[in-house]
Scaffold this active site. Structure first.
Site, short mmCIF file in Angstrom:
data_model
loop_
_atom_site.label_atom_id
_atom_site.label_comp_id
_atom_site.label_asym_id
_atom_site.label_seq_id
_atom_site.Cartn_x
_atom_site.Cartn_y
_atom_site.Cartn_z
N LEU A 154 25.00 44.75 169.22
CA LEU A 154 23.83 45.06 170.03
C LEU A 154 22.54 44.85 169.25
O LEU A 154 21.49 44.63 169.81
CB LEU A 154 23.88 46.50 170.52
CG LEU A 154 24.99 46.84 171.50
CD1 LEU A 154 25.05 48.32 171.75
CD2 LEU A 154 24.77 46.11 172.81
N GLY A 155 22.64 44.94 167.96
CA GLY A 155 21.43 44.77 167.18
C GLY A 155 21.68 45.06 165.72
O GLY A 155 22.73 45.55 165.33
N GLY A 159 19.68 46.65 162.30
CA GLY A 159 18.50 47.40 161.92
C GLY A 159 18.47 47.62 160.43
O GLY A 159 19.29 47.09 159.68
N ALA A 160 17.51 48.43 160.06
CA ALA A 160 17.32 48.67 158.64
C ALA A 160 18.54 49.35 158.04
O ALA A 160 18.89 49.11 156.90
CB ALA A 160 16.11 49.55 158.46
N GLY A 200 21.74 49.37 159.29
CA GLY A 200 23.05 48.82 159.57
C GLY A 200 23.09 48.07 160.88
O GLY A 200 22.08 47.92 161.56
N VAL A 225 24.72 47.47 164.78
CA VAL A 225 25.14 48.33 165.86
C VAL A 225 25.98 47.56 166.85
O VAL A 225 25.66 46.43 167.20
CB VAL A 225 23.90 48.90 166.57
CG1 VAL A 225 24.32 49.94 167.56
CG2 VAL A 225 22.96 49.47 165.57
N LYS A 251 27.45 52.51 165.04
CA LYS A 251 26.54 51.99 164.04
C LYS A 251 27.23 51.98 162.69
O LYS A 251 27.65 53.01 162.18
CB LYS A 251 25.30 52.88 163.99
CG LYS A 251 24.35 52.47 162.90
CD LYS A 251 22.99 53.04 163.15
CE LYS A 251 21.96 52.02 162.80
NZ LYS A 251 20.74 52.18 163.52
N ASP A 299 10.82 56.03 160.52
CA ASP A 299 10.85 54.71 161.17
C ASP A 299 10.58 54.83 162.67
O ASP A 299 11.32 54.30 163.49
CB ASP A 299 12.20 54.03 160.91
CG ASP A 299 12.16 52.54 161.24
OD1 ASP A 299 11.05 51.98 161.37
OD2 ASP A 299 13.24 51.93 161.38
#
Ligand SMILES: *[C@@H]1O[C@H](CO)[C@@H](O)[C@H](O)[C@H]1NC(C)=O
Ligand SMILES: *[C@@H]1O[C@H](CO)[C@@H](O)[C@H](O)[C@H]1NC(C)=O
Ligand SMILES: *[C@@H]1O[C@H](CO)[C@@H](O)[C@H](O)[C@H]1NC(C)=O
Ligand SMILES: *[C@@H]1O[C@H](CO)[C@@H](O)[C@H](O)[C@H]1NC(C)=O
Ligand SMILES: *[C@@H]1O[C@H](CO)[C@@H](O)[C@H](O)[C@H]1NC(C)=O
Length: 795
Positions: free
Chosen positions: A509-510, A512-513, A515, A517, A530, A624
């Site tokens: 799904l994405g 990020g900083a 890890g 997901v 995640k 964040d």
């Protein structure tokens, strides 16, 4: 590590079963089983199927399951699926057959009296058979199916299977699969009290009216894993188009508790992590069919794959929080009481929902109509609860709303009437929703917490992470963790379970900083998993501390964490899934969201942050805050994601120098300076976010050459100072109509982004100012100590 002993124990249990498997499947008269967590079961000779007691929450269910696969998927249980306490017994008794009795000896269920009973056996097909003294079968579990049928099982005309009520509720649910006497195979709902079937929502069409011998006669699930309806003249009406070979795969067909009849397969070779895969299913779109009642009254059905997800719309809440596909109750019911109806527009307003319709609750329609007429007509009609507007057509609807369905292709606008004195979110102040959230209903969501990050943001974040981890190291030195165990009720998962849940981390799904997901399914819940990749060495103890902290956070403006995995080098967190969107998608999408919704979100984010900073047991600095990390549920409640990952910083704990390079975005200037990092970094980011929500503009816009960076905070100050708020909100009339609030929000934002952290208010103070209970004074320029030129290039 607790894992090793667990593995050893599992292995021991496994070996135990392997040993116990020296069986020919036969069960002699007088044999019995007792319901205990490590109870023995009656295995088939291949060891693939077992009859016994399966633990369901605190009780036990007499059932048959696949014994060789990790899920131990249940394929049979007695009608009404009674769960019994530990100590209950199952006996195979002459003249009485299989008898289930509770610890007091009271009979709970039996197969019915069977004379001349010779023995029973658990067959390798998954059928439990009782054989009479004449060597003929006198009772078979296949003749009394629960919600599942298996290869070699045949359903005659008049046969029925019922869905179960819910994932762990094996009582008969409202859906049925029946082979009718006329030869049609149908799916229908039924009245769960009287059992009376309702109209079918799937009809096979295996009925030949001109010559009934050509109609359906039997539903057959053959050994090869194909299902078909055998007609009277011996022809096949095929249901399964294609099926993997039965030698290598298990097959089953289950009427799931959501009303979808699905054939599944599962590889027998368990070398790789796997899950039940769908072979085929009916109906194609259960949400579309008004007879499926996939979701209850006022509820809204959203198709996810072939599954119906039910979500109460804004302004409604679940009648029974444990039944997400049940009815929703409205917070507001239109009334024709004189004093209310007279005031009409002064008292009421509309919530706008898109792409939702409820067929079958119309009491009037206007054609042609424009949207304004539609609104006015519903507003002035004391019966009207909802108006649906599309293509110059207006439908007025009454409660209860039926057959709610959400489809992106619908292109309708649903206008829900609400009383202005109520919270326009329909949910805001009502604490009763809390329970619902806790019950983990509808994890329908946008898991996109998941952070699309700009390159610039990435550079900055690396810095932030570095600093936050630096803090940890420091804290650890001062205050070594006393206990390495996670004292939490949060469910723990093994890595293998999560591999399975995410289908081998298939749907990303994405990133990020902290890890990557992935989307997954646990039970029937859609979840976000995640995988934490950026872990400091020796991060294990910290992870445990963090999970412990995160597990204790409960707030409606925080994304709920549902579980974790701490398995060898694997560390993962499981969150509720939000299908709706991130705040980023909401703000910067094609359509400008309404000011009312935006201002509601502002307060939600502020409340979530205040909770993190002040109310929860361990104070958490988010580090964040940005729109990609704010998720919206279907009621546009803002939910903060990814908290607790940047670590727990103690108040006033200071940070020493780092050499982060970055720019003004969401990150407070002290990250780049040799000044202490405190909660005020989140306040700064909140200020930036506030400007984004007010203006629907991104805080940072890159020029083509990615060199010049324009900053929203500068534009906010300029517009505020020069009285050009209309320019800032791009002439958003709704916002300008609410000028007092708009100005307040601007001033609060400017206070939050002050260069000097001491000047920034606490989040608690922010809420007071936003809600108009705290005085808002004239903010000074949020100018940098050293002047940075700005150039706002709008696009
Ligand atoms: C299974 O084995 C038992 C003894 O272990 C024997 O009495 C019984 O007849 C066997 N049953 C079948 C069906 O082979
Ligand atoms: C038992 O299983 C065998 C195959 O393993 C099958 O041929 C037989 O028909 C089954 N008997 C019953 C009564 O289900
Ligand atoms: C119905 O169909 C069967 C076989 O398809 C045929 O033998 C029979 O004559 C038919 N009956 C009528 C009344 O058409
Ligand atoms: C049904 O499926 C079987 C096996 O796949 C095939 O041989 C047969 O032709 C199919 N029948 C029809 C009517 O499609
Ligand atoms: C909140 O929910 C409770 C219980 O469901 C209900 O009685 C009450 O009317 C609701 N309050 C509002 C403001 O809608």
């Amino acid at each position: 590590m607790a894992l090793v002993p667990i593995c050893l124990i599992s292995l021991t249990i496994l070996l135990h079963f392997v040993a116990a498997q020296q069986t020919n499947g036969s069960v002699s008269v007088g044999a019995s089983l007792t319901a205990t967590p490590d109870a023995k079961s009656w295995l088939s000779s291949s060891g693939e199927f077992a009859l016994g007691f399966k633990q369901v929450q605190d009780n036990f269910l007499l059932s048959i399951w696949y014994d060789k696969i990790p899920e131990k998927t249940i394929i049979w249980y007695p009608e009404v699926g009674p769960t019994v306490p530990a100590g209950s017994k199952l006996d195979l008794i002459d003249r009485r057959g299989l008898v289930l009795s509770d610890p007091q000896g009271k009979e709970v269920w039996s197969s019915g009296s069977l004379s001349d009973l010779a023995y029973g056996y658990m067959n390798d097909t998954g059928n439990f058979v009782i054989v009479g003294s004449n060597s003929r079968s006198i009772w078979e579990s296949f003749d009394h199916p629960a919600d599942t049928i298996l290869p070699t099982q045949v359903m005659p005309r008049g046969g029925v299977i019922n869905s179960k009520m819910g994932e762990t509720n094996f009582a008969g649910g409202k859906f049925q699969l029946r082979l009718l006497q006329d030869g049609n195979l149908v799916l229908n709902t039924r009245d769960t009290f009287t059992g009376t079937p309702d109209a079918a929502y799937y009809i096979s069409g295996s009925l030949d009216e001109s010559n009934t011998t050509n109609s359906g006669f039997q539903l057959v699930f053959d050994t090869a894993g194909y299902m078909y309806i055998l007609t009277g003249n011996g022809e096949r009406f095929n249901l399964t188009a294609d099926s993997p070979p039965s030698g290598d795969y298990y097959h089953r067909a289950t009427l799931d508790s959501d009303g979808v009849f699905t054939q599944y397969h599962y590889p027998k070779n368990l070398n790789k992590a796997t899950n039940w895969r769908v072979t085929w299913f009916v109906p194609e779109n259960i949400c579309r069919s008004s007879d499926s009642k996939a979701c209850g009254l006022n509820n809204v059905c959203i198709l996810d794959g072939n599954r119906p997800n039910c979500e109460c719309p804004q302004g409604f809440s679940l009648l029974d929080p444990n039944t997400p596909n049940g009815d929703c109750k409205p917070y507001f019911t239109p009334s024709c009481d004189e004093d209310e109806s007279k005031e009409g527009g002064d008292l009421f307003d509309f919530i706008e929902l898109t792409n939702i319709d409820w067929s079958g609750s119309d009491f009037a329609s206007l054609n042609p109509s424009n949207e304004e007429t539609c609104r006015t007509s519903c507003m002035n009609d004391c019966f009207c609860a909802v108006a649906i507007y599309r293509d110059n057509h207006c439908w007025k609807k009454q409660l209860p709303l039926k057959n709610g369905y959400k489809d992106p292709s619908y292109n309708v606008k649903a206008l829900l009437k609400f009383r202005k004195v109520d919270d326009p979110s329909g949910t805001g102040k009502n604490e009763s929703r809390k329970g619902e959230d806790k019950s983990g209903r509808k994890l329908i969501f946008i898991g996109s917490a998941l952070l699309g990050m700009s390159v610039l943001g990435f550079v900055v974040l690396i810095g932030v992470i570095y600093v936050c981890f630096f803090q940890i190291e420091k804290k650890k030195a001062v205050n070594p963790p006393s206990s390495a165990t996670v004292e939490t009720n949060l469910p723990r998962f093994t890595y293998q379970e999560l591999v399975k849940a995410t289908d081998g981390f298939k749907v990303e799904l994405g990133k990020g900083a902290f890890g990557t997901v992935y989307k997954g399914v646990i039970g029937t819940k859609i979840v976000v998993v995640k995988k934490l990749e950026t872990m400091v060495k020796d991060g294990q103890k910290e992870f445990k501390t963090e999970v412990n902290t995160i597990a204790k956070t409960h707030h409606k403006n925080l994304v709920q964490v549902l579980g974790y995995c701490d398995d060898g080098e694997h560390r993962l967190l499981i969150y509720e899934y939000m299908s709706n969107s991130t705040l980023a998608a909401f703000l910067f999408g094609d359509k400008r969201p309404s000011w009312k919704q935006r201002s509601y979100i502002v307060v939600g984010v502020a409340k979530g942050l205040t909770y993190l900073h002040e109310d929860c047991s361990h104070q958490i600095i988010h580090c964040d805050i940005k729109p990609q990390n704010i998720l919206l549920d279907d009621y546009y409640n803002a939910k903060i994601a990814d908290f607790g990952l940047a670590k727990l910083l103690l108040i006033n704990q200071s940070r020493t120098n780092t050499d982060i390079r970055g720019t003004k975005g969401y990150v407070a200037p002290e990250w780049f300076r040799n000044t202490p990092v405190t909660f005020k970094v989140d306040v700064y980011s909140f200020g930036v976010l506030l400007f984004e929500i007010i203006s629907c503009r991104k805080s940072v816009v890159f020029d083509d050459d990615a060199e010049d960076v324009a900053v929203l905070t500068d534009l906010a100050w300029d517009c505020y100072q020069e009285g050009r708020l209309d320019e800032f909100v791009e002439n958003d009339l709704e916002a300008l109509d609410d000028f007092e609030k708009l100005t307040t929000y601007m001033m609060v934002g400017l206070w939050c982004v002050q260069e000097n952290p001491i000047l920034r208010p606490s989040m608690k103070k922010v809420i007071q100012m936003l809600e108009g209970v705290g005085e808002v004074t004239e903010p000074p320029c949020p100018c940098p100590f050293s002047v940075t030129p700005s150039s706002w290039s709008s696009n």
